[in-house]
Scaffold this motif. Structure first.
Motif, PDB file in Angstrom:
ATOM      1  N   LEU A 142      -3.641   6.214  -8.403  1.00  0.00           N
ATOM      2  CA  LEU A 142      -2.988   5.185  -7.534  1.00  0.00           C
ATOM      3  C   LEU A 142      -1.720   4.640  -8.134  1.00  0.00           C
ATOM      4  N   HIS A 143      -1.766   4.407  -9.506  1.00  0.00           N
ATOM      5  CA  HIS A 143      -0.605   4.009 -10.035  1.00  0.00           C
ATOM      6  C   HIS A 143       0.557   5.013  -9.704  1.00  0.00           C
ATOM      7  N   ASP A 144       0.211   6.322 -10.189  1.00  0.00           N
ATOM      8  CA  ASP A 144       1.384   7.486 -10.421  1.00  0.00           C
ATOM      9  C   ASP A 144       1.733   7.655  -8.825  1.00  0.00           C
ATOM     10  N   HIS A 145       0.823   7.708  -7.851  1.00  0.00           N
ATOM     11  CA  HIS A 145       1.496   7.968  -6.652  1.00  0.00           C
ATOM     12  C   HIS A 145       2.326   6.874  -5.932  1.00  0.00           C
ATOM     13  N   LEU A 146       1.744   5.754  -6.438  1.00  0.00           N
ATOM     14  CA  LEU A 146       2.632   4.593  -5.730  1.00  0.00           C
ATOM     15  C   LEU A 146       3.735   3.763  -6.525  1.00  0.00           C
ATOM     16  N   SER A 160       7.731 -12.750  -2.927  1.00  0.00           N
ATOM     17  CA  SER A 160       8.219 -12.372  -1.483  1.00  0.00           C
ATOM     18  C   SER A 160       8.250 -10.878  -1.069  1.00  0.00           C
ATOM     19  N   SER A 161       8.432 -10.218  -2.044  1.00  0.00           N
ATOM     20  CA  SER A 161       8.660  -8.627  -1.834  1.00  0.00           C
ATOM     21  C   SER A 161       7.352  -7.900  -1.726  1.00  0.00           C
ATOM     22  N   GLU A 162       6.220  -8.644  -2.074  1.00  0.00           N
ATOM     23  CA  GLU A 162       4.913  -7.935  -1.969  1.00  0.00           C
ATOM     24  C   GLU A 162       4.001  -8.298  -0.989  1.00  0.00           C
ATOM     25  N   MET A 163       3.019  -7.341  -0.523  1.00  0.00           N
ATOM     26  CA  MET A 163       2.381  -7.370   0.416  1.00  0.00           C
ATOM     27  C   MET A 163       0.983  -6.978  -0.068  1.00  0.00           C
ATOM     28  N   THR A 164      -0.143  -6.786   0.514  1.00  0.00           N
ATOM     29  CA  THR A 164      -1.190  -6.528   0.017  1.00  0.00           C
ATOM     30  C   THR A 164      -1.975  -5.305   0.855  1.00  0.00           C
ATOM     31  N   VAL A 165      -2.861  -4.617   0.160  1.00  0.00           N
ATOM     32  CA  VAL A 165      -3.700  -3.477   0.870  1.00  0.00           C
ATOM     33  C   VAL A 165      -5.181  -3.690   0.234  1.00  0.00           C
ATOM     34  N   ALA A 166      -6.166  -3.419   1.150  1.00  0.00           N
ATOM     35  CA  ALA A 166      -7.556  -3.290   0.857  1.00  0.00           C
ATOM     36  C   ALA A 166      -8.042  -2.158   1.400  1.00  0.00           C
ATOM     37  N   ILE A 167      -8.738  -1.223   0.432  1.00  0.00           N
ATOM     38  CA  ILE A 167      -9.173  -0.007   0.782  1.00  0.00           C
ATOM     39  C   ILE A 167     -10.667   0.014   0.670  1.00  0.00           C
ATOM     40  N   PRO A 168     -11.438   0.481   1.555  1.00  0.00           N
ATOM     41  CA  PRO A 168     -13.058   0.637   1.042  1.00  0.00           C
ATOM     42  C   PRO A 168     -13.197   1.549  -0.080  1.00  0.00           C
ATOM     43  N   ALA A 169     -13.708   1.182  -0.981  1.00  0.00           N
ATOM     44  CA  ALA A 169     -13.948   1.931  -2.375  1.00  0.00           C
ATOM     45  C   ALA A 169     -14.578   3.398  -1.905  1.00  0.00           C
ATOM     46  N   ALA A 170     -15.577   3.240  -0.901  1.00  0.00           N
ATOM     47  CA  ALA A 170     -16.282   4.494  -0.441  1.00  0.00           C
ATOM     48  C   ALA A 170     -15.123   5.591  -0.216  1.00  0.00           C
ATOM     49  N   LYS A 171     -14.053   5.198   0.483  1.00  0.00           N
ATOM     50  CA  LYS A 171     -13.034   5.962   0.969  1.00  0.00           C
ATOM     51  C   LYS A 171     -11.749   6.179  -0.097  1.00  0.00           C
ATOM     52  N   LEU A 172     -11.981   6.034  -1.405  1.00  0.00           N
ATOM     53  CA  LEU A 172     -11.028   5.956  -2.337  1.00  0.00           C
ATOM     54  C   LEU A 172     -10.785   7.569  -2.710  1.00  0.00           C
ATOM     55  N   ASP A 173     -11.629   8.421  -2.689  1.00  0.00           N
ATOM     56  CA  ASP A 173     -11.355   9.677  -3.056  1.00  0.00           C
ATOM     57  C   ASP A 173     -10.455  10.431  -1.914  1.00  0.00           C
ATOM     58  N   GLU A 174     -10.761  10.304  -0.750  1.00  0.00           N
ATOM     59  CA  GLU A 174     -10.091  10.850   0.392  1.00  0.00           C
ATOM     60  C   GLU A 174      -8.573  10.244   0.682  1.00  0.00           C
ATOM     61  N   THR A 175      -8.524   8.927   0.355  1.00  0.00           N
ATOM     62  CA  THR A 175      -7.214   7.903  -0.030  1.00  0.00           C
ATOM     63  C   THR A 175      -6.378   8.949  -0.727  1.00  0.00           C
ATOM     64  N   LEU A 176      -6.790   9.098  -2.210  1.00  0.00           N
ATOM     65  CA  LEU A 176      -5.936   9.697  -3.177  1.00  0.00           C
ATOM     66  C   LEU A 176      -5.624  11.166  -2.748  1.00  0.00           C
ATOM     67  N   ASP A 177      -6.580  11.666  -2.066  1.00  0.00           N
ATOM     68  CA  ASP A 177      -6.016  13.087  -1.591  1.00  0.00           C
ATOM     69  C   ASP A 177      -4.944  13.093  -0.682  1.00  0.00           C
ATOM     70  N   ALA A 178      -5.041  12.198   0.287  1.00  0.00           N
ATOM     71  CA  ALA A 178      -4.067  11.711   1.256  1.00  0.00           C
ATOM     72  C   ALA A 178      -2.823  11.428   0.846  1.00  0.00           C
ATOM     73  N   LEU A 179      -2.727  10.732  -0.462  1.00  0.00           N
ATOM     74  CA  LEU A 179      -1.678  10.202  -1.233  1.00  0.00           C
ATOM     75  C   LEU A 179      -0.820  11.290  -1.887  1.00  0.00           C
ATOM     76  N   ALA A 180      -1.768  12.245  -2.403  1.00  0.00           N
ATOM     77  CA  ALA A 180      -1.151  13.465  -3.018  1.00  0.00           C
ATOM     78  C   ALA A 180      -0.234  14.231  -2.080  1.00  0.00           C
ATOM     79  N   ALA A 181      -0.903  14.256  -0.845  1.00  0.00           N
ATOM     80  CA  ALA A 181      -0.081  15.253   0.036  1.00  0.00           C
ATOM     81  C   ALA A 181       1.127  14.460   0.528  1.00  0.00           C
ATOM     82  N   ALA A 182       1.034  13.313   0.823  1.00  0.00           N
ATOM     83  CA  ALA A 182       1.982  12.522   1.484  1.00  0.00           C
ATOM     84  C   ALA A 182       3.029  12.529   0.438  1.00  0.00           C
TER      85      ALA A 182
END
Length: 241
Positions: free
Chosen positions: A12-16, A198-220
């Motif tokens: 997550l740190h590396d992709h973002l 002021s420059s920040e927003m927040t995101v909440a990700i279901p932990a059960a979907k963390l792996d697929e989120t990381l795979d999607a981030l890598a492709a993006a």
């Protein structure tokens, strides 16, 4: 094979290129013995009896970037809306308190929007916060503080990412109960209480979907790099001379 939490946090740190570490939020049905309690003193009660260890539950996000701790329902008690979204009190109880009435009286929200705010369905015994990389209990939600560019990358990777507004904390309930990733542009109550930039927003990700989120981030990320290179090359035509 699912990633361990330390690896997921690194990706997550590396992709973002996150400035603040990814957080783990876990709703537990027992108070964990091996997780230190958040032990700041309770504030002097307000006129309606509200108090807590912080001014609002969202303040725990800021502390959780530095350490892991467990909170009890009463620790969140000063913010009625946050206590409701996290399943700690009923909507009726939240609506009866002075802080919610103040939000209604000034027109910040109306009764209809309050009725539609998502909430955690079952009251937890404790909520555990801390850096994702060394979470002591399996998280329900992975929580990120992001910039506009990082939100853009997440939206590219997750086209179904919900975009939400106030109250900021309800994205945690969306991720846990609906198993849907959600972004919040923030809310004034949370920004004042947390001091979030002021420059920040927040995101909440279901932990059960963390792996697929990381795979999607890598492709993006791969696609973004290709587009960035094209745009940079094309831009040079306008810098000649």
């Amino acid at each position: 094979m699912p990633r361990d939490l330390a690896q997921a946090a690194r990706e997550l740190h590396d992709h973002l290129s996150l400035a603040s570490p990814p957080l783990a939020i876990a709703f537990t049905q027992e108070v964990p013995d091996d997780v230190p309690r958040f032990d700041a003193p309770f504030a002097e009660p307000a006129a309606d009896g509200r108090t807590g260890r912080v001014s609002a539950g969202c303040v725990f996000w800021m502390h959780a970037a530095e350490r892991t701790f467990a909170t009890l329902p009463e620790d969140h008690g000063n913010c009625s809306v946050g206590s409701y979204t996290h399943g700690l009190i009923s909507l009726e109880e939240a609506a009866s308190r002075d802080d919610t009435k103040a939000l209604l009286d000034c027109g910040w929200v109306d009764q209809e929007s309050v009725q539609g705010v998502p909430a955690v369905r079952h009251k937890p015994a404790a909520i555990v916060y801390g850096p994702l990389k060394d979470a002591p209990v399996p998280p329900d939600v992975v929580f990120l503080r992001v910039t506009g560019k990082q939100a853009m990358i997440l939206k590219d990777a997750l086209p179904h990412l919900l975009s939400e507004g106030k109250p900021q904390c309800h994205i945690v309930a969306i991720a846990r109960e609906q198993q849907q990733p959600a972004l919040s542009v923030g809310c004034m109550v949370s920004r004042v209480r947390t001091g979030m930039p002021s420059s920040e927003m927040t995101v909440a990700i279901p932990a059960a979907k963390l792996d697929e989120t990381l795979d999607a981030l890598a492709a993006a990320q791969q696609a973004d790099r290709a587009v960035a290179q094209y745009a940079a090359d094309d831009k040079r035509r306008f810098q000649a001379g």
